[in-house]
Design a protein around this motif. Structure first.
Motif, PDB file in Angstrom:
ATOM      1  N   ARG A 114       0.437  -1.206  -0.348  1.00 22.08           N
ATOM      2  CA  ARG A 114       0.087   0.073   0.186  1.00 22.08           C
ATOM      3  C   ARG A 114       0.916   1.538   0.160  1.00 22.08           C
ATOM      4  NH1 ARG A 114      -4.471   0.474   4.621  1.00 22.08           N
ATOM      5  NH2 ARG A 114      -4.836   1.871   3.273  1.00 22.08           N
ATOM      6  N   VAL A 115       1.963   1.593   0.706  1.00 22.64           N
ATOM      7  CA  VAL A 115       2.929   1.879   0.570  1.00 22.64           C
ATOM      8  C   VAL A 115       2.962   2.384  -0.733  1.00 22.64           C
ATOM      9  CG1 VAL A 115       4.843   3.376   2.020  1.00 22.64           C
ATOM     10  CG2 VAL A 115       3.855   2.054   3.620  1.00 22.64           C
ATOM     11  N   LEU A 116       3.909   1.757  -0.779  1.00 18.95           N
ATOM     12  CA  LEU A 116       4.439   1.746  -2.821  1.00 18.95           C
ATOM     13  C   LEU A 116       3.064   2.235  -3.296  1.00 18.95           C
ATOM     14  CD1 LEU A 116       6.342  -1.586  -3.002  1.00 18.95           C
ATOM     15  CD2 LEU A 116       6.678   0.543  -2.516  1.00 18.95           C
ATOM     16  N   LEU A 117       1.873   2.043  -3.836  1.00 16.41           N
ATOM     17  CA  LEU A 117       1.036   2.302  -3.916  1.00 16.41           C
ATOM     18  C   LEU A 117       0.734   3.366  -4.033  1.00 16.41           C
ATOM     19  CD1 LEU A 117      -1.229  -0.763  -3.646  1.00 16.41           C
ATOM     20  CD2 LEU A 117      -0.167   0.446  -5.929  1.00 16.41           C
ATOM     21  N   GLU A 118       1.155   3.618  -2.491  1.00 19.06           N
ATOM     22  CA  GLU A 118       1.075   5.745  -2.521  1.00 19.06           C
ATOM     23  C   GLU A 118       2.127   6.517  -2.861  1.00 19.06           C
ATOM     24  OE1 GLU A 118      -1.528   7.289  -1.473  1.00 19.06           O
ATOM     25  OE2 GLU A 118      -2.863   5.241  -0.967  1.00 19.06           O
ATOM     26  N   ASP A 119       3.230   5.904  -3.179  1.00 16.75           N
ATOM     27  CA  ASP A 119       4.448   6.449  -3.632  1.00 16.75           C
ATOM     28  C   ASP A 119       4.418   6.636  -4.825  1.00 16.75           C
ATOM     29  OD1 ASP A 119       5.494   6.913  -1.042  1.00 16.75           O
ATOM     30  OD2 ASP A 119       6.571   5.123  -1.908  1.00 16.75           O
ATOM     31  N   ILE A 120       3.548   5.121  -6.080  1.00 15.03           N
ATOM     32  CA  ILE A 120       3.516   5.866  -7.299  1.00 15.03           C
ATOM     33  C   ILE A 120       2.129   6.011  -7.286  1.00 15.03           C
ATOM     34  CG2 ILE A 120       2.508   4.631  -9.492  1.00 15.03           C
ATOM     35  CD1 ILE A 120       3.728   2.027  -7.649  1.00 15.03           C
ATOM     36  N   ARG A 121       1.659   6.500  -7.093  1.00 16.02           N
ATOM     37  CA  ARG A 121       0.203   7.655  -7.022  1.00 16.02           C
ATOM     38  C   ARG A 121       1.112   8.893  -6.981  1.00 16.02           C
ATOM     39  NH1 ARG A 121      -3.681  10.786  -4.720  1.00 16.02           N
ATOM     40  NH2 ARG A 121      -5.003  11.251  -5.016  1.00 16.02           N
ATOM     41  N   GLY A 122       1.442   9.133  -6.247  1.00 16.68           N
ATOM     42  CA  GLY A 122       2.264  10.761  -5.488  1.00 16.68           C
ATOM     43  C   GLY A 122       3.066  11.038  -7.007  1.00 16.68           C
ATOM     44  N   LYS A 123       4.316  10.322  -7.471  1.00 15.31           N
ATOM     45  CA  LYS A 123       5.504  10.264  -8.038  1.00 15.31           C
ATOM     46  C   LYS A 123       4.117  11.094  -8.987  1.00 15.31           C
ATOM     47  CE  LYS A 123       8.776   7.581  -5.862  1.00 15.31           C
ATOM     48  NZ  LYS A 123      10.218   6.741  -5.545  1.00 15.31           N
ATOM     49  N   ALA A 124       3.144   9.752 -10.011  1.00 11.31           N
ATOM     50  CA  ALA A 124       3.651  10.588 -11.115  1.00 11.31           C
ATOM     51  C   ALA A 124       2.167  11.471 -11.087  1.00 11.31           C
ATOM     52  CB  ALA A 124       1.540   9.076 -11.870  1.00 11.31           C
ATOM     53  N   LEU A 125       1.089  11.215 -10.072  1.00 14.91           N
ATOM     54  CA  LEU A 125       1.007  13.583 -10.172  1.00 14.91           C
ATOM     55  C   LEU A 125       1.596  14.524 -10.201  1.00 14.91           C
ATOM     56  CD1 LEU A 125      -2.179  12.629  -7.864  1.00 14.91           C
ATOM     57  CD2 LEU A 125      -2.003  12.962 -10.422  1.00 14.91           C
ATOM     58  N   THR A 126       2.719  13.846  -9.654  1.00 16.67           N
ATOM     59  CA  THR A 126       3.854  14.792  -9.021  1.00 16.67           C
ATOM     60  C   THR A 126       4.473  15.026 -10.660  1.00 16.67           C
ATOM     61  OG1 THR A 126       4.673  14.548  -7.788  1.00 16.67           O
ATOM     62  CG2 THR A 126       6.221  15.851  -8.577  1.00 16.67           C
ATOM     63  N   GLN A 127       4.987  14.133 -11.631  1.00 19.70           N
ATOM     64  CA  GLN A 127       5.240  13.934 -12.923  1.00 19.70           C
ATOM     65  C   GLN A 127       4.507  14.759 -13.922  1.00 19.70           C
ATOM     66  OE1 GLN A 127       8.234  12.945 -13.791  1.00 19.70           O
ATOM     67  NE2 GLN A 127       8.196  13.385 -15.250  1.00 19.70           N
ATOM     68  N   ALA A 128       3.624  14.945 -13.503  1.00 19.27           N
ATOM     69  CA  ALA A 128       2.062  14.647 -15.155  1.00 19.27           C
ATOM     70  C   ALA A 128       2.146  16.572 -14.428  1.00 19.27           C
ATOM     71  CB  ALA A 128       0.734  14.656 -14.338  1.00 19.27           C
ATOM     72  N   GLY A 129       2.417  17.055 -12.972  1.00 17.27           N
ATOM     73  CA  GLY A 129       1.844  18.005 -13.262  1.00 17.27           C
ATOM     74  C   GLY A 129       3.632  18.990 -13.520  1.00 17.27           C
TER      75      GLY A 129
END
Length: 788
Positions: A68-83
Motif C-alpha cells: 500500500r505504501v508503494l502504491l501511494e508512492d507511485i500515485r504521488g510520483k505520477a501526479l507530480t510528474q504529470a504536474g
C-alpha cells in the motif's frame, strides 16, 4: 552593394537565431517528453508486479501494508510528474498561438512556419498523451491501493471477530499454562546459549561500564546539584501559591526529566556496555530491548501520573481527587501501563520464539481480564472519594468533564467482558487495551492544551514582564496583546487537533497508510464533479486573500494617516475614500486569488445567472442594501459624522457598512438601519452641506412689561454670547400673545450645530439672571383647585 549585403547578413542571422531557438525548444520538449514516457513505463511495470503480489494467498499483513505504501508512492510520483508537464504544455500552446491561426483549406503559409507548426503540434500531442498516461497510472494506483486497503481491513475484522474458546473454558487456561511452560523453557535455552557464546567471546570488563556510568552520574549530581540548589534556592523559592502554568508544567517537566534520566542512566550505559563487550547476540538483543523499553515507558508514565495526582500535595494536584484516592489512582494507572506494555513485548518475543497460537490466545485473554479489572478499580477510585474542591477553594481542577463519559466507558468495558465470555478473545483484548491507550492519549492532549493555554496567557499578560516587553517592542495596547494571545492559543489548539485526531483514529483500526492516502488526496487534489480541489490550491487562495487584505489595510492606513490627515478633508469624504479603497483592494485580492487557483472567468456568466436566480428567490434585500451602500459612498447624501433624523430615531452616523449603516443616538443607543432606507425614505440631515445650525429659544414676559425693552435685552444677551454668529444676524421676534404672557422667540445661528443645545442653555441662564435684575416677570399658569 554594401547596404544590400549588410541587410542580407541581418536577415540570415535572424533566420539562424529563429532556427536555433526552435531547435533548443524542440530538444527541451523532446527531453521532457522522453522522461515522462519512461516514467510511465516504469510505473506500469511496478503496478504489474504489485498486482501479481497482491494475488498471492500467503501475503502477510506487513507485506500488504508495504505494498500500500508503494502504491501511494507511485500515485504521488505520477501526479507530480504529470504536474511538471503543465508548464511545457503552456509554453508550446503559447508558441503555437504566436504563429497565428492555421491557414484555411486551399491556403498555404511559409515553409518555415509550417515546419515549426508541425513540430510544435507533434510535441504538444506527445506531451498531452504522456500527461494523460501519468494521470491514468495515478488512477490505477489509487484503485489498486483501495483494493489492498479493503483486503487489509477485511483481514483485521475477520481476525477480531473470530470466535474461539471462552475464558470460562478450562481448556483455554490449560493450553495457556502449557504454552507458558514452553515459553519459559525456550527463554531459558535462549539465555543458556547466549551465556555460552558470551563467555567464550565477550569482554567482561565492559560489564562494569554501566554501573560505572551510574555511579559517575550519581556523584556528579551529588556534587553539582547540591551547589546549584544552594545557589539557586533563594531565588527559586516560591513565595506564592502555584498558578495554573506552574502546576501543569510541573507534570510535563517531571516526565521529561524522567525520560532523560532513564535514558542516560540506564538505557545508554547498558546498551553501550553490552554492545562493546560483544554480548548482544540477535536473540538476546531482542530481550534486552524489551526490558529497556518496559523500564523507560513505565518509569516515565509513573512519574507523569504521580505528579498529576500529587498525593499529599493538594496545592499541586490538577485532578479532582483527595489524597487517598490520588495515591491509589497513580498506583493503579502505573500497574495498568506496566501490564499493557509488558504484554505487547512478551507477545513479540513469543512470535519470535515460534510459540503455539493457543498460548498467544490465552495470554491475550489473561491480559484483557487483568486490564479490565485494573480499569474497574480506577473507575471506582475516581467515583468513591470526596474530591479536592473543598480543600482548595477557587483552585481549578481539570478533567471534570470526563465524569460524563464514565457511563460510556462502563458500557465499552461490559462489551469487552461479554466478548471474552463468548469466546471473542481478540475483540475483548483489543477493546480492553484501546480503552487505556485512548484514555492516556486524550489526557495527554488535554494537558498539552491546558499547558499551552496557560503558558500563552501568562506570557501575554499585559501586567507580566513579557507582556510589558511586548508592548514596548511593538507599541501594541493591552487589547491588541490580548487578541494576539487569543490568536496564539487558537493556533496551538488547532495544531493539537491536527496532531491528536490522527492519533485517536489510529487507536481504532485505522493505520498510518490510511492517513497517508488521505494526505496524498488532500495534497494532489480530489474531484468533486468536474472541479479538482487540492490542499495546496485552497492554501494558495487563502494566502493570497490574506496577503491582499493585509496590503489593502496597509494602503488604507497610509491614505488615512499620510494624505487625508494632512489635507484635513471632511470626515464623510475620508470615509468614502477609505471604504472605496477597501472594496477595491478586496475585489482585486479575490480576483488574484481565484485566478491563481485556476478559476475560469469565462464562466462568470453562469455565476451571474445563478446569482440572478438567487436574487429572484430571496436575495433582493441583500443586493438592494449592497447597491444602496455603494450609492451612499458615491453620492454621499449622508456621511460618517452627520446628524440625521429618521422615523426610527435620530443620532450620529458612525459607520456605513456594506449592508447597513450604524447610527448612535444621543442616549448612546445603536440603531442599525438598512442602507436602502437611507435611499428611499425621507432623511433629515442637519450637517449635509455644513455644520451651521440655528437655535430657537422661547421666553415669556408679563403683559405689564415693556415689550421693546424686553426685545432689546434679549437681543443684547444673544449677541454677547461668543458662539453666536454675527452673520446670519440673530433676531428676536414677538411670536404671539399667550393666555398669560407675551411670548418672544430668539433665533440665532452657531457654527457647529452640535453646540446649539448648549448655547441655548447658556442663553436661558443669562435670561433668567437678567430678568431678575430688571424685575421682569415670567408669568406661569395659575393653580386650579378641583373640588372633590
Amino acid at each position: 552593394m554594401g547596404p544590400a549585403r549588410q541587410a542580407f547578413r541581418v536577415f540570415a542571422l535572424a533566420i539562424l537565431a529563429a532556427w536555433l531557438t526552435i531547435a533548443v525548444a524542440f530538444a527541451y520538449d523532446q527531453a521532457v517528453t522522453g522522461q515522462a514516457e519512461r516514467a510511465v513505463e516504469s510505473f506500469r511495470a511496478d503496478l504489474k508486479t504489485i498486482e501479481s503480489v497482491l494475488q498471492l494467498p500467503t501475503l502477510s499483513d506487513d507485506q500488504l501494508g508495504e505494498k500500500r505504501v508503494l502504491l501511494e508512492d507511485i500515485r504521488g510520483k505520477a501526479l507530480t510528474q504529470a504536474g511538471t508537464l503543465t508548464g511545457p504544455l503552456g509554453e508550446i500552446a503559447q508558441q503555437i498561438d504566436q504563429l497565428g491561426p492555421a491557414p484555411a483549406e486551399g491556403q498555404s503559409e511559409a515553409d518555415t512556419i509550417a515546419a515549426q507548426r508541425k513540430s510544435l503540434s507533434e510535441s504538444q500531442s506527445r506531451l498531452q498523451a504522456a500527461k494523460a498516461q501519468l494521470e491514468l497510472v495515478a488512477v490505477e494506483a489509487e484503485q489498486m491501493a483501495g483494493r489492498a486497503a479493503s483486503l487489509q481491513r477485511g483481514r483485521f475484522f475477520s481476525r477480531i471477530f473470530e470466535a474461539g474458546r471462552s475464558i470460562l473454558n478450562p481448556v483455554l487456561w490449560r493450553d495457556t499454562g502449557l504454552g507458558a511452560a514452553l515459553f519459559a523453557q525456550r527463554i531459558g535455552a535462549l539465555l543458556g546459549n547466549w551465556w555460552d557464546e558470551a563467555a567464550r567471546t565477550g569482554n567482561a570488563w565492559w560489564l562494569l561500564f554501566a554501573p560505572g556510568c551510574l555511579a559517575a552520574l550519581a556523584a556528579l549530581y551529588s556534587l553539582i546539584g547540591r551547589r546549584l540548589r544552594r545557589w539557586l534556592e533563594p531565588g527559586m523559592r516560591m513565595v506564592r501559591a502555584p498558578d495554573e502554568f506552574d502546576r501543569i508544567w510541573r507534570v510535563f517537566r517531571a516526565g521529561l526529566s524522567a525520560f532523560v534520566l532513564i535514558a542516560l542512566a540506564l538505557i545508554l550505559p547498558v546498551s553501550v556496555s553490552l554492545a562493546m563487550g560483544g554480548f548482544l547476540t540477535p536473540r538476546f538483543e531482542m530481550l534486552v530491548s524489551a526490558v529497556l523499553d518496559i523500564a523507560l515507558t513505565v518509569g516515565v508514565f509513573h512519574v507523569f501520573v504521580r505528579r498529576a495526582a500529587a498525593p499529599g500535595q493538594s496545592a499541586w494536584r490538577i485532578v479532582d481527587l483527595d489524597d487517598r484516592s490520588a495515591a491509589r489512582v497513580a498506583l493503579l494507572a502505573t500497574l495498568t501501563a506496566f501490564i499493557s506494555i509488558t504484554a505487547e513485548r512478551i507477545a513479540e518475543i513469543a512470535d519470535a520464539l515460534y510459540l503455539p497460537v493457543s498460548y498467544t490466545i490465552g495470554q491475550s485473554a489473561l491480559v484483557a481480564v487483568v486490564l479490565l479489572l485494573l480499569q474497574t478499580f480506577i473507575l471506582f477510585s475516581l467515583h468513591n472519594q470526596p474530591g479536592l474542591a473543598d480543600k482548595t477553594p477557587g483552585r481549578r481542577v481539570y478533567f471534570a468533564w470526563a465524569t460524563s463519559f464514565i457511563p460510556l466507558v462502563w458500557l465499552v468495558m461490559a462489551l469487552a467482558a461479554l466478548a471474552l465470555v463468548f469466546g471473542y478473545v481478540a475483540l475483548g483484548s483489543f477493546i480492553a487495551a484501546k480503552i487505556f491507550d485512548t484514555s492516556v492519549l486524550i489526557a495527554a492532549l488535554f494537558l498539552l492544551h491546558h499547558l499551552s493555554d496557560s503558558a500563552v496567557k501568562a506570557s501575554f499578560d499585559p501586567n507580566s514582564g513579557f507582556g510589558r516587553l511586548l508592548r514596548r517592542a511593538t507599541g501594541l495596547g493591552e487589547r491588541a496583546i490580548e487578541r494576539l494571545s487569543l490568536l496564539f492559543r487558537t493556533a496551538a489548539d488547532l495544531l493539537l487537533i491536527m496532531a491528536g485526531l490522527p492519533l485517536l483514529f489510529l487507536q481504532w483500526t485505522v493505520t498510518w497508510v490510511d492517513f497517508r492516502a488521505l494526505a496524498n488526496k488532500a495534497f494532489f487534489g480530489f474531484k468533486v464533479g468536474d472541479v479538482t480541489v487540492s490542499l495546496w490550491s485552497v492554501l494558495l487562495v487563502v494566502l493570497i486573500l490574506v496577503a491582499g487584505i493585509v496590503v489593502t489595510n496597509l494602503v488604507v492606513r497610509w491614505l488615512d494617516r499620510r494624505i487625508m490627515a494632512e489635507t484635513r478633508i471632511d470626515k464623510g469624504v475620508q470615509d468614502s475614500v477609505r471604504k472605496g479603497a477597501s472594496y477595491t483592494g478586496y475585489i482585486l485580492a479575490a480576483g488574484f486569488a481565484f485566478g491563481a487557483a485556476g478559476l475560469d472567468f469565462s464562466n462568470l456568466a453562469l455565476v451571474a445567472g445563478a446569482l440572478g436566480v438567487g436574487i429572484g428567490f430571496g436575495l433582493q434585500s441583500i443586493v438592494n442594501n449592497f447597491v444602496s451602500g455603494l450609492i451612499l459612498l458615491a453620492e454621499r447624501p449622508v456621511r460618517v459624522g452627520d446628524w440625521v433624523v429618521l422615523p426610527t430615531g435620530e443620532g450620529i452616523i458612525k459607520r456605513i457598512n456594506v449592508r447597513a449603516t450604524v447610527i448612535e443616538t444621543f442616549d448612546n443607543c445603536t440603531i442599525i438601519v438598512p442602507n436602502s432606507n437611507l435611499i428611499t425614505e425621507v432623511v433629515r440631515n442637519w450637517t449635509h452641506d455644513d455644520t451651521l445650525g440655528r437655535l430657537t429659544v422661547t421666553v415669556g414676559a408679563a403683559y405689564d412689561s415693556n415689550a421693546e425693552e424686553v426685545r432689546d435685552l434679549l437681543l443684547k444677551l444673544t449677541r454677547a454670547h461668543p458662539k453666536i454668529l454675527t452673520y446670519p444676524e440673530p433676531q428676536v421676534t414677538l411670536s404671539r400673545f399667550g393666555p398669560y404672557a407675551i411670548e418672544f422667540e430668539i433665533k440665532a445661528h452657531v457654527a457647529d450645530v452640535f453646540e446649539a443645545v448648549f448655547v441655548a442653555s447658556d442663553l436661558r441662564y443669562e435670561i433668567l439672571k437678567a430678568f431678575r435684575e430688571k424685575a421682569i416677570t415670567i408669568p406661569v399658569a395659575p393653580v386650579v383647585n378641583v373640588a372633590r
